[in-house]
Design a protein around this motif. Structure first.
Motif, PDB file in Angstrom:
ATOM      1  N   PHE A   4       0.803  -1.213   0.000  1.00  0.00           N
ATOM      2  CA  PHE A   4       0.000   0.000   0.000  1.00  0.00           C
ATOM      3  C   PHE A   4       0.838   1.266   0.000  1.00  0.00           C
ATOM      4  CE2 PHE A   4       0.776   0.113   4.505  1.00  0.00           C
ATOM      5  CZ  PHE A   4       0.618  -1.184   4.938  1.00  0.00           C
ATOM      6  N   TYR A   5       2.188   1.143  -0.098  1.00  0.00           N
ATOM      7  CA  TYR A   5       3.033   2.321  -0.246  1.00  0.00           C
ATOM      8  C   TYR A   5       3.550   2.468  -1.682  1.00  0.00           C
ATOM      9  CZ  TYR A   5       3.294   2.973   4.810  1.00  0.00           C
ATOM     10  OH  TYR A   5       2.992   3.201   6.122  1.00  0.00           O
ATOM     11  N   ASP A   6       3.161   1.573  -2.588  1.00  0.00           N
ATOM     12  CA  ASP A   6       3.741   1.625  -3.921  1.00  0.00           C
ATOM     13  C   ASP A   6       2.998   2.583  -4.842  1.00  0.00           C
ATOM     14  OD1 ASP A   6       2.384  -1.577  -5.093  1.00  0.00           O
ATOM     15  OD2 ASP A   6       1.433   0.327  -4.698  1.00  0.00           O
ATOM     16  N   TRP A   7       3.349   2.525  -6.103  1.00  0.00           N
ATOM     17  CA  TRP A   7       2.840   3.478  -7.079  1.00  0.00           C
ATOM     18  C   TRP A   7       1.322   3.459  -7.228  1.00  0.00           C
ATOM     19  CZ3 TRP A   7      -0.117   1.920 -11.163  1.00  0.00           C
ATOM     20  CH2 TRP A   7      -0.108   0.551 -11.456  1.00  0.00           C
ATOM     21  N   THR A   8       0.694   2.355  -6.869  1.00  0.00           N
ATOM     22  CA  THR A   8      -0.746   2.230  -7.086  1.00  0.00           C
ATOM     23  C   THR A   8      -1.559   3.234  -6.268  1.00  0.00           C
ATOM     24  OG1 THR A   8      -1.004   0.532  -5.359  1.00  0.00           O
ATOM     25  CG2 THR A   8      -0.522  -0.238  -7.592  1.00  0.00           C
ATOM     26  N   ILE A  10      -1.431   6.272  -6.490  1.00  0.00           N
ATOM     27  CA  ILE A  10      -1.853   7.378  -7.363  1.00  0.00           C
ATOM     28  C   ILE A  10      -3.222   7.104  -7.993  1.00  0.00           C
ATOM     29  CG2 ILE A  10       0.529   7.994  -7.879  1.00  0.00           C
ATOM     30  CD1 ILE A  10       0.199   6.718 -10.622  1.00  0.00           C
ATOM     31  N   ILE A  11      -3.623   5.839  -8.033  1.00  0.00           N
ATOM     32  CA  ILE A  11      -4.913   5.488  -8.628  1.00  0.00           C
ATOM     33  C   ILE A  11      -6.064   6.153  -7.884  1.00  0.00           C
ATOM     34  CG2 ILE A  11      -6.522   3.570  -9.059  1.00  0.00           C
ATOM     35  CD1 ILE A  11      -4.093   1.792  -9.565  1.00  0.00           C
ATOM     36  N   ILE A  12      -5.928   6.249  -6.556  1.00  0.00           N
ATOM     37  CA  ILE A  12      -7.040   6.780  -5.757  1.00  0.00           C
ATOM     38  C   ILE A  12      -6.944   8.285  -5.488  1.00  0.00           C
ATOM     39  CG2 ILE A  12      -7.422   4.555  -4.637  1.00  0.00           C
ATOM     40  CD1 ILE A  12      -6.082   5.718  -2.127  1.00  0.00           C
ATOM     41  N   ILE A  13      -5.888   8.927  -5.997  1.00  0.00           N
ATOM     42  CA  ILE A  13      -5.733  10.366  -5.761  1.00  0.00           C
ATOM     43  C   ILE A  13      -6.928  11.176  -6.267  1.00  0.00           C
ATOM     44  CG2 ILE A  13      -4.395  12.413  -6.411  1.00  0.00           C
ATOM     45  CD1 ILE A  13      -1.874  10.769  -6.076  1.00  0.00           C
ATOM     46  N   PRO A  14      -7.445  10.895  -7.498  1.00  0.00           N
ATOM     47  CA  PRO A  14      -8.627  11.659  -7.946  1.00  0.00           C
ATOM     48  C   PRO A  14      -9.806  11.534  -6.985  1.00  0.00           C
ATOM     49  CG  PRO A  14      -7.654  10.470  -9.783  1.00  0.00           C
ATOM     50  CD  PRO A  14      -6.970   9.968  -8.546  1.00  0.00           C
ATOM     51  N   ALA A  15     -10.003  10.331  -6.435  1.00  0.00           N
ATOM     52  CA  ALA A  15     -11.115  10.131  -5.498  1.00  0.00           C
ATOM     53  C   ALA A  15     -10.871  10.878  -4.195  1.00  0.00           C
ATOM     54  CB  ALA A  15     -11.305   8.639  -5.226  1.00  0.00           C
ATOM     55  N   LEU A  16      -9.624  10.936  -3.743  1.00  0.00           N
ATOM     56  CA  LEU A  16      -9.295  11.675  -2.526  1.00  0.00           C
ATOM     57  C   LEU A  16      -9.583  13.162  -2.701  1.00  0.00           C
ATOM     58  CD1 LEU A  16      -5.926   9.960  -1.529  1.00  0.00           C
ATOM     59  CD2 LEU A  16      -8.118   9.749  -0.346  1.00  0.00           C
ATOM     60  N   GLN A 215     -10.389   1.977  -5.491  1.00  0.00           N
ATOM     61  CA  GLN A 215      -9.702   1.076  -4.564  1.00  0.00           C
ATOM     62  C   GLN A 215      -9.710  -0.352  -5.109  1.00  0.00           C
ATOM     63  OE1 GLN A 215      -7.777   1.591  -2.177  1.00  0.00           O
ATOM     64  NE2 GLN A 215      -8.500   3.053  -0.647  1.00  0.00           N
ATOM     65  N   LEU A 216     -10.816  -0.740  -5.729  1.00  0.00           N
ATOM     66  CA  LEU A 216     -10.885  -2.067  -6.338  1.00  0.00           C
ATOM     67  C   LEU A 216      -9.874  -2.194  -7.470  1.00  0.00           C
ATOM     68  CD1 LEU A 216     -12.223  -4.833  -6.658  1.00  0.00           C
ATOM     69  CD2 LEU A 216     -13.941  -3.741  -8.135  1.00  0.00           C
ATOM     70  N   VAL A 217      -9.795  -1.153  -8.288  1.00  0.00           N
ATOM     71  CA  VAL A 217      -8.799  -1.144  -9.373  1.00  0.00           C
ATOM     72  C   VAL A 217      -7.397  -1.250  -8.787  1.00  0.00           C
ATOM     73  CG1 VAL A 217      -7.761   0.249 -11.208  1.00  0.00           C
ATOM     74  CG2 VAL A 217     -10.253   0.147 -10.961  1.00  0.00           C
ATOM     75  N   ARG A 218      -7.183  -0.571  -7.690  1.00  0.00           N
ATOM     76  CA  ARG A 218      -5.863  -0.598  -7.039  1.00  0.00           C
ATOM     77  C   ARG A 218      -5.519  -1.990  -6.522  1.00  0.00           C
ATOM     78  NH1 ARG A 218      -4.101   1.946  -1.329  1.00  0.00           N
ATOM     79  NH2 ARG A 218      -1.848   1.787  -1.592  1.00  0.00           N
ATOM     80  N   LEU A 219      -6.494  -2.643  -5.896  1.00  0.00           N
ATOM     81  CA  LEU A 219      -6.257  -4.001  -5.409  1.00  0.00           C
ATOM     82  C   LEU A 219      -5.883  -4.941  -6.554  1.00  0.00           C
ATOM     83  CD1 LEU A 219      -9.156  -4.519  -2.824  1.00  0.00           C
ATOM     84  CD2 LEU A 219      -6.727  -4.254  -2.334  1.00  0.00           C
ATOM     85  N   ILE A 220      -6.593  -4.818  -7.659  1.00  0.00           N
ATOM     86  CA  ILE A 220      -6.298  -5.668  -8.819  1.00  0.00           C
ATOM     87  C   ILE A 220      -4.912  -5.372  -9.359  1.00  0.00           C
ATOM     88  CG2 ILE A 220      -6.974  -6.186 -11.186  1.00  0.00           C
ATOM     89  CD1 ILE A 220      -9.891  -5.626 -10.319  1.00  0.00           C
ATOM     90  N   ALA A 221      -4.549  -4.079  -9.411  1.00  0.00           N
ATOM     91  CA  ALA A 221      -3.225  -3.694  -9.897  1.00  0.00           C
ATOM     92  C   ALA A 221      -2.117  -4.255  -9.003  1.00  0.00           C
ATOM     93  CB  ALA A 221      -3.119  -2.166  -9.977  1.00  0.00           C
ATOM     94  N   ILE A 222      -2.312  -4.176  -7.693  1.00  0.00           N
ATOM     95  CA  ILE A 222      -1.324  -4.719  -6.740  1.00  0.00           C
ATOM     96  C   ILE A 222      -1.195  -6.220  -6.901  1.00  0.00           C
ATOM     97  CG2 ILE A 222      -0.820  -5.120  -4.300  1.00  0.00           C
ATOM     98  CD1 ILE A 222      -2.161  -2.443  -3.683  1.00  0.00           C
ATOM     99  N   SER A 223      -2.314  -6.887  -7.089  1.00  0.00           N
ATOM    100  CA  SER A 223      -2.299  -8.355  -7.177  1.00  0.00           C
ATOM    101  C   SER A 223      -1.575  -8.854  -8.409  1.00  0.00           C
ATOM    102  CB  SER A 223      -3.733  -8.898  -7.174  1.00  0.00           C
ATOM    103  OG  SER A 223      -4.398  -8.570  -8.378  1.00  0.00           O
ATOM    104  N   ARG A 224      -1.467  -8.033  -9.429  1.00  0.00           N
ATOM    105  CA  ARG A 224      -0.841  -8.430 -10.680  1.00  0.00           C
ATOM    106  C   ARG A 224       0.635  -8.066 -10.766  1.00  0.00           C
ATOM    107  NH1 ARG A 224      -5.510  -7.195 -15.284  1.00  0.00           N
ATOM    108  NH2 ARG A 224      -7.012  -8.741 -14.513  1.00  0.00           N
ATOM    109  N   GLU A 225       1.136  -7.398  -9.702  1.00  0.00           N
ATOM    110  CA  GLU A 225       2.560  -7.057  -9.715  1.00  0.00           C
ATOM    111  C   GLU A 225       3.403  -8.312  -9.454  1.00  0.00           C
ATOM    112  OE1 GLU A 225       3.114  -3.878  -6.873  1.00  0.00           O
ATOM    113  OE2 GLU A 225       3.197  -2.474  -8.550  1.00  0.00           O
ATOM    114  N   ASP A 226       4.547  -8.320 -10.039  1.00  0.00           N
ATOM    115  CA  ASP A 226       5.463  -9.463  -9.832  1.00  0.00           C
ATOM    116  C   ASP A 226       6.104  -9.383  -8.453  1.00  0.00           C
ATOM    117  OD1 ASP A 226       6.553  -9.239 -13.271  1.00  0.00           O
ATOM    118  OD2 ASP A 226       4.944 -10.433 -12.361  1.00  0.00           O
TER     119      ASP A 226
END
Length: 226
Positions: A4-8, A10-16, A215-226
């Motif tokens: 939860f500290y990585d680049w993802t 930024i995905i939720i910044i617009p919502a914040l 946040q859902l998009v972020r979770l999916i993005a995190i799950s797909r990282e190597d």
């Protein structure tokens, strides 16, 4: 580095940003129209009682609750709770909020489908909102893909809840404005003021829905990282 500290993030910044703006907007709108007294001089409690009784909801009590903008209708106990400013207030803002909460009571009485669905999934969503991130992060740390997937699935329930909330809130506001105008409780610019307050409040729900989606998009993005 923790996920939860990585680049993802930024995905939720617009919502914040949208959430912050919505909170400022609802606060400023309420403060502005809480200074404008209505022509009829009814209090929020009086209007809520009038509207409840006119819809046959004589058995729904109206209680005073602490806090600001803590007003809500409790479908489980069939109780309307109004904050002190709304309960005793005779402003455009107070009347608008009281009528909105009455709209929820009417929805409940009429078994409005989106509200029925939302109420039915509340227990599941309460669990999902608490457990989704815990299970997801546990899966990431332990390398357990099925835990990660379970966490994502649980969070989907949160997203569904937020999306179902939108028509519930918009419908309650539309009912409120229509009744206030039809019964001549508010007039002309007073209706416009109440609409401004309720529209600002609605944006907080829109922001919450967008936040949950991102946040859902972020979770999916995190799950797909190597």
């Amino acid at each position: 580095m923790l996920p939860f500290y990585d680049w993802t993030f930024i995905i939720i910044i617009p919502a914040l940003v949208l959430s912050a703006w919505a909170q400022i907007k609802v606060s400023s709108s309420f403060n502005k129209y809480s200074k404008i007294t209505t022509i009829n001089g009814y209090t929020g409690e009086k209007v809520a009682r009038m509207l409840l009784d006119s819809n046959g909801l004589y058995d729904v009590p109206i209680e005073l609750i602490n806090g600001k903008l803590t007003d809500h209708y409790d479908p489980r106990n069939r109780v309307m709770r109004l904050s002190r400013e709304v309960f005793y207030g005779d402003s455009v803002a107070s009347i608008g909020v009281a009528a909105h909460e009455t709209g929820h009571a009417i929805q409940h009485n009429e078994r409005y489908s989106p509200l029925e669905i939302r109420n039915a999934i509340v227990p599941a969503v309460n669990f999902s909102s608490r457990a989704s991130w815990i299970i997801f992060l546990l899966g990431m740390f332990l390398g357990l893909g099925y835990f990660v997937n379970i966490g994502i699935i649980l969070f989907i329930a949160v997203v569904i809840f937020q999306l179902i909330t939108l028509p519930v809130e918009f419908d309650a506001s539309n009912r409120a404005l229509k009744i206030l105008q039809q019964r001549n409780i508010l007039y002309g610019n007073e209706i416009k003021g109440a609409k401004a307050v309720l529209s600002a409040a609605a944006m907080t729900y829109v922001a919450a829905a967008i936040m949950s989606l991102l946040q859902l998009v972020r979770l999916i993005a995190i799950s797909r990282e190597d």
